[in-house]
Design a protein around this motif. Structure first.
Motif, PDB file in Angstrom:
ATOM      1  N   HIS A 275      58.397  93.898 -13.580  1.00 54.34           N
ATOM      2  CA  HIS A 275      57.249  93.604 -14.440  1.00 54.34           C
ATOM      3  C   HIS A 275      56.045  93.083 -13.661  1.00 54.34           C
ATOM      4  O   HIS A 275      55.023  93.746 -13.607  1.00 54.34           O
ATOM      5  N   ARG A 276      56.134  91.910 -13.072  1.00 55.01           N
ATOM      6  CA  ARG A 276      55.047  91.410 -12.232  1.00 55.01           C
ATOM      7  C   ARG A 276      55.657  90.535 -11.141  1.00 55.01           C
ATOM      8  O   ARG A 276      56.810  90.109 -11.243  1.00 55.01           O
ATOM      9  N   PHE A 277      54.857  90.261 -10.116  1.00 53.80           N
ATOM     10  CA  PHE A 277      55.416  89.530  -8.984  1.00 53.80           C
ATOM     11  C   PHE A 277      55.618  88.060  -9.316  1.00 53.80           C
ATOM     12  O   PHE A 277      54.676  87.330  -9.611  1.00 53.80           O
ATOM     13  N   HIS A 278      56.865  87.651  -9.274  1.00 49.08           N
ATOM     14  CA  HIS A 278      57.267  86.259  -9.400  1.00 49.08           C
ATOM     15  C   HIS A 278      58.294  86.058  -8.296  1.00 49.08           C
ATOM     16  O   HIS A 278      59.353  86.686  -8.303  1.00 49.08           O
ATOM     17  N   PRO A 279      58.011  85.217  -7.292  1.00 47.61           N
ATOM     18  CA  PRO A 279      58.862  85.160  -6.098  1.00 47.61           C
ATOM     19  C   PRO A 279      60.350  84.991  -6.384  1.00 47.61           C
ATOM     20  O   PRO A 279      61.191  85.700  -5.824  1.00 47.61           O
ATOM     21  N   GLU A 280      60.683  84.048  -7.271  1.00 44.24           N
ATOM     22  CA  GLU A 280      62.103  83.813  -7.552  1.00 44.24           C
ATOM     23  C   GLU A 280      62.753  85.010  -8.240  1.00 44.24           C
ATOM     24  O   GLU A 280      63.907  85.349  -7.947  1.00 44.24           O
ATOM     25  N   VAL A 281      62.008  85.652  -9.144  1.00 49.24           N
ATOM     26  CA  VAL A 281      62.555  86.807  -9.858  1.00 49.24           C
ATOM     27  C   VAL A 281      62.749  87.982  -8.902  1.00 49.24           C
ATOM     28  O   VAL A 281      63.765  88.683  -8.939  1.00 49.24           O
ATOM     29  N   VAL A 282      61.767  88.204  -8.023  1.00 49.60           N
ATOM     30  CA  VAL A 282      61.893  89.295  -7.056  1.00 49.60           C
ATOM     31  C   VAL A 282      63.042  89.023  -6.088  1.00 49.60           C
ATOM     32  O   VAL A 282      63.789  89.937  -5.715  1.00 49.60           O
ATOM     33  N   MET A 283      63.230  87.758  -5.684  1.00 47.60           N
ATOM     34  CA  MET A 283      64.362  87.446  -4.814  1.00 47.60           C
ATOM     35  C   MET A 283      65.679  87.759  -5.516  1.00 47.60           C
ATOM     36  O   MET A 283      66.623  88.276  -4.897  1.00 47.60           O
ATOM     37  N   ASP A 284      65.760  87.464  -6.806  1.00 43.63           N
ATOM     38  CA  ASP A 284      66.974  87.807  -7.553  1.00 43.63           C
ATOM     39  C   ASP A 284      67.191  89.317  -7.574  1.00 43.63           C
ATOM     40  O   ASP A 284      68.327  89.797  -7.468  1.00 43.63           O
ATOM     41  N   ALA A 285      66.089  90.073  -7.727  1.00 48.09           N
ATOM     42  CA  ALA A 285      66.202  91.538  -7.722  1.00 48.09           C
ATOM     43  C   ALA A 285      66.679  92.053  -6.367  1.00 48.09           C
ATOM     44  O   ALA A 285      67.455  93.003  -6.282  1.00 48.09           O
ATOM     45  N   ILE A 286      66.191  91.425  -5.300  1.00 41.65           N
ATOM     46  CA  ILE A 286      66.644  91.819  -3.956  1.00 41.65           C
ATOM     47  C   ILE A 286      68.140  91.561  -3.810  1.00 41.65           C
ATOM     48  O   ILE A 286      68.897  92.409  -3.318  1.00 41.65           O
ATOM     49  N   ARG A 287      68.578  90.404  -4.256  1.00 38.96           N
ATOM     50  CA  ARG A 287      69.997  90.061  -4.144  1.00 38.96           C
ATOM     51  C   ARG A 287      70.871  90.981  -4.987  1.00 38.96           C
ATOM     52  O   ARG A 287      71.983  91.338  -4.605  1.00 38.96           O
ATOM     53  N   GLU A 288      70.368  91.377  -6.169  1.00 41.11           N
ATOM     54  CA  GLU A 288      71.170  92.192  -7.077  1.00 41.11           C
ATOM     55  C   GLU A 288      71.162  93.669  -6.702  1.00 41.11           C
ATOM     56  O   GLU A 288      72.203  94.325  -6.694  1.00 41.11           O
ATOM     57  N   HIS A 289      69.982  94.212  -6.387  1.00 38.91           N
ATOM     58  CA  HIS A 289      69.848  95.661  -6.199  1.00 38.91           C
ATOM     59  C   HIS A 289      69.861  96.098  -4.740  1.00 38.91           C
ATOM     60  O   HIS A 289      69.956  97.298  -4.468  1.00 38.91           O
ATOM     61  N   ARG A 290      69.730  95.166  -3.813  1.00 40.15           N
ATOM     62  CA  ARG A 290      69.812  95.425  -2.376  1.00 40.15           C
ATOM     63  C   ARG A 290      68.913  96.585  -1.937  1.00 40.15           C
ATOM     64  O   ARG A 290      69.364  97.577  -1.351  1.00 40.15           O
ATOM     65  N   PRO A 291      67.606  96.498  -2.180  1.00 35.14           N
ATOM     66  CA  PRO A 291      66.680  97.553  -1.737  1.00 35.14           C
ATOM     67  C   PRO A 291      66.623  97.595  -0.210  1.00 35.14           C
ATOM     68  O   PRO A 291      66.927  96.610   0.471  1.00 35.14           O
ATOM     69  N   THR A 292      66.201  98.751   0.316  1.00 39.86           N
ATOM     70  CA  THR A 292      66.177  98.937   1.774  1.00 39.86           C
ATOM     71  C   THR A 292      64.777  99.008   2.357  1.00 39.86           C
ATOM     72  O   THR A 292      64.610  98.858   3.565  1.00 39.86           O
ATOM     73  N   PHE A 293      63.775  99.251   1.521  1.00 39.66           N
ATOM     74  CA  PHE A 293      62.402  99.413   2.023  1.00 39.66           C
ATOM     75  C   PHE A 293      61.425  98.774   1.062  1.00 39.66           C
ATOM     76  O   PHE A 293      61.580  98.850  -0.165  1.00 39.66           O
ATOM     77  N   THR A 294      60.366  98.184   1.618  1.00 41.22           N
ATOM     78  CA  THR A 294      59.255  97.742   0.792  1.00 41.22           C
ATOM     79  C   THR A 294      57.989  97.656   1.627  1.00 41.22           C
ATOM     80  O   THR A 294      58.038  97.591   2.862  1.00 41.22           O
ATOM     81  N   VAL A 295      56.872  97.675   0.933  1.00 44.66           N
ATOM     82  CA  VAL A 295      55.562  97.499   1.557  1.00 44.66           C
ATOM     83  C   VAL A 295      54.718  96.691   0.583  1.00 44.66           C
ATOM     84  O   VAL A 295      54.722  96.938  -0.629  1.00 44.66           O
ATOM     85  N   GLY A 309      66.075  77.903  -0.955  1.00 52.29           N
ATOM     86  CA  GLY A 309      67.437  78.392  -0.776  1.00 52.29           C
ATOM     87  C   GLY A 309      67.551  79.761  -0.157  1.00 52.29           C
ATOM     88  O   GLY A 309      68.667  80.261   0.038  1.00 52.29           O
ATOM     89  N   VAL A 310      66.413  80.416   0.167  1.00 54.91           N
ATOM     90  CA  VAL A 310      66.480  81.758   0.723  1.00 54.91           C
ATOM     91  C   VAL A 310      67.080  81.710   2.123  1.00 54.91           C
ATOM     92  O   VAL A 310      66.852  80.773   2.897  1.00 54.91           O
ATOM     93  N   THR A 311      67.890  82.725   2.451  1.00 53.39           N
ATOM     94  CA  THR A 311      68.517  82.818   3.766  1.00 53.39           C
ATOM     95  C   THR A 311      68.298  84.212   4.336  1.00 53.39           C
ATOM     96  O   THR A 311      67.896  85.136   3.618  1.00 53.39           O
ATOM     97  N   ALA A 312      68.602  84.365   5.604  1.00 54.25           N
ATOM     98  CA  ALA A 312      68.475  85.670   6.243  1.00 54.25           C
ATOM     99  C   ALA A 312      69.375  86.692   5.568  1.00 54.25           C
ATOM    100  O   ALA A 312      69.037  87.884   5.497  1.00 54.25           O
TER     101      ALA A 312
END
Length: 558
Positions: A275-295, A309-312
């Motif tokens: 929907h829109r950029f919200h850092p915590e929500v996008v981090m959850d999406a990264i953790r759930e969907h495991r995307p490989t590319f972004t710009v 709490g973010v880690t490598a």
């Protein structure tokens, strides 16, 4: 490759990259249809817990095209997309093309004055709009425009587990005088578009410039422009159907349009939206969907790496990260890599170049210019010729600073309804970018700044970007922006606006001393103002213009 045929940067292409690309498809519809035919049941969009396959996108955009045609939308017409990063944006884009028309990208933060201008200038006859934006903005301005058909949608569409952090206050408010998108798709399900297919030279979407040097201008991004740079993204970043694209840039912006939507449609891989950029929500999406590319813009990655709490390990799936849209200080890329384990590759382009004209090759680290401290924006991408021009339009040799001029298959043919602006900015089809930079002896390009942002301090040229890069080297600095402000003695002097990292402390005097120790006397900021947040566009660019305006002396009255 024109004048750069003998330049050493061509050797950079030998590192696992093809030296030339020839897109197989002339239009974005053909791109989509090729992926649809290959893998109709593959996931095209992930939106919270919602999933749309390529077949779902095809059926929805067919139905929308049929509904638009029934409502009077004709081939050659234009439909505004006044939507956030929702599946509706992609459905609307494909639907407009299938109906024989083009889309108009509209920033969902635009208010009545801006929306009126974009709809009027583009001559849009249809509008796809979020329900809340229709109620708060669009309803009041549409009588002043040519819009005859309004389709409304909700960010709650196409998913069930809405995140309360971004959608918790959304209430469905079906405007009776509009067509509801989901109802329209149900009513016209199974119907096929009858409009002629667009050609490569037809306008796919109008994307409007920011208007910093005048009224916004509608860049005519053609299907051929978009296909070329979608192919450039796919080949340069080595994307396959096994990859997935994280959509952190706004879809109305050229980075979102080409670096997210177009390349995902071409590669046949999922696009992850939130929907829109919200850092915590996008981090959850990264953790759930495991995307490989972004710009995306560097401010996006600063925000993500700062999530508590973010880690490598959270970033482990993102094998490729590129950043453009705003200058990047070397210290910021170093800090991001230290926190996440991921290197940010630089990329550079404009609305008029359909996203990239330059990029750092995969596997390479951008060099830092030893004189200015600037991080290279990369080398020209495939089939792209770039020149550095002096004040009189003469071509400058390596090392000399001038205006960046770009030509290639991704450069737009002009601005909608503005032949004079086209002739001025695109003489002979070569884009005069308004950006100042240089090329080194090895062929790497460096962006110095915007021409209009140069500060003249007692006759000395000061480029804000260089001062900002120095400030980013201070451990307490989160973001920095430098502008010229009036000075009775020097004419202009240097002022910095700085936001600090959470839990960090620094005084203005400390930051001034830090910069003074690291640069010439005429360059360091004479004043520093600490702020909680710097003003930004929705794409993450820091708005120096607003900072200049608030620093200007008040105009006398009476």
């Amino acid at each position: 490759m024109g004048i750069y045929a003998e330049r050493p940067w061509l050797a950079l292409y030998a590192e696992g990259q093809p030296a030339d690309i020839s897109p197989e498809h002339a239009t974005m519809l053909e791109v989509f249809e090729a992926s649809l035919a290959a893998t109709p049941d593959a996931v095209a969009i992930r939106y919270f817990d919602g999933v749309l396959t390529f077949a779902d996108l095809d059926a929805a955009s067919d139905a929308l095209a049929a509904g638009l045609a029934e409502a009077g939308f004709a081939p050659g017409d234009r439909m505004g997309l006044y939507v956030q990063n929702d599946p509706a944006f992609v459905i609307g884009l494909l639907g407009a093309w299938k109906a024989g028309g083009a889309a108009v990208a509209i920033n969902p933060m635009n208010k009545a004055r801006e929306l009126t201008y974009l709809l009027t200038d583009s001559g849009a006859t249809a509008l796809l709009c979020l329900e809340d934006l229709y109620a708060s903005v669009a309803r009041g301005v549409l009588p002043e425009t040519q819009v005859r058909t309004v389709v409304t949608c909700s960010p709650l569409d196409r998913q069930a587990r809405d995140d309360p952090r971004v959608l918790g206050d959304v209430v469905r408010a079906r405007p009776e005088e509009t067509l509801d998108l989901e109802e329209l798709l149900t009513t016209h399900a199974g119907k096929e578009p009858t409009a002629p297919a667009p050609g490569g030279e037809d306008v796919a979407i109008l994307t409007y410039t920011s208007g910093t040097t005048g009224v916004p201008k509608g860049a005519m991004n053609t299907h051929a422009n978009m296909v070329f740079n979608a192919e450039a993204y796919r080949e340069w970043m080595r994307l396959t159907p096994a990859d997935s694209v994280l959509g952190v840039a706004p879809l109305f912006h050229i980075t979102g349009l080409v670096g997210h939507i177009a390349v995902a449609l071409l590669a046949g891989c999922p696009l992850v939206l939130a929907h829109r950029f919200h850092p915590e929500v996008v981090m959850d999406a990264i953790r759930e969907h495991r995307p490989t590319f972004t710009v995306g813009s560097i401010t996006v990655f600063i925000a993500l790496s700062g999530v508590e709490g973010v880690t490598a390990a959270d970033f482990a799936s993102l094998r490729t990260i590129y950043s453009g849209g705003a200058p990047i200080a070397p210290a910021v890329t170093d800090q991001f890599e230290a926190r996440t384990g991921r290197y940010i590759h630089n990329i550079y382009g404009l609305t008029e170049t359909n996203s990239p004209s330059h990029a750092v090759p995969m596997g390479r680290r951008a060099p830092v210019d030893p004189n200015s401290g600037a991080l290279s924006v990369g080398v020209p991408i495939y089939n792209t010729v770039v020149r550095i021009l002096g004040e009189d339009g003469e071509e400058l040799p390596p090392g000399e600073i001038g205006e960046i001029a770009t030509s290639g298959p991704q450069v737009v043919p002009g601005y909608w309804g503005k032949p004079e602006a086209t002739a001025e900015s695109l003489p002979g089809g070569e884009l005069r970018t308004g950006d100042v930079g240089f090329m080194d002896e090895q062929g790497w390009f460096y962006l110095v700044d915007r021409k209009k942002d140069m500060i003249n301090a007692a006759g000395y040229k000061v480029w804000p970007r260089e001062v900002e890069d120095v400030l980013y080297g201070h451990p307490a600095v989160r973001e920095a922006a430098v502008v010229g402000v009036p000075d009775p003695y020097r004419g202009e002097t240097v002022k910095a606006f700085v936001s600090l990292k959470a839990g960090a402390a620094a005084t203005p005097e400390e930051l001034i001393a830090f910069a003074k120790d690291r640069m010439a006397a005429y360059k360091y900021p004479r004043s520093v103002e600490l702020v909680d947040e710097l003003p930004k566009t929705t794409t993450g660019k820091i708005l120096r213009r607003e900072l200049r305006d608030q620093s200007a002396p008040a105009t006398p009255t009476g």
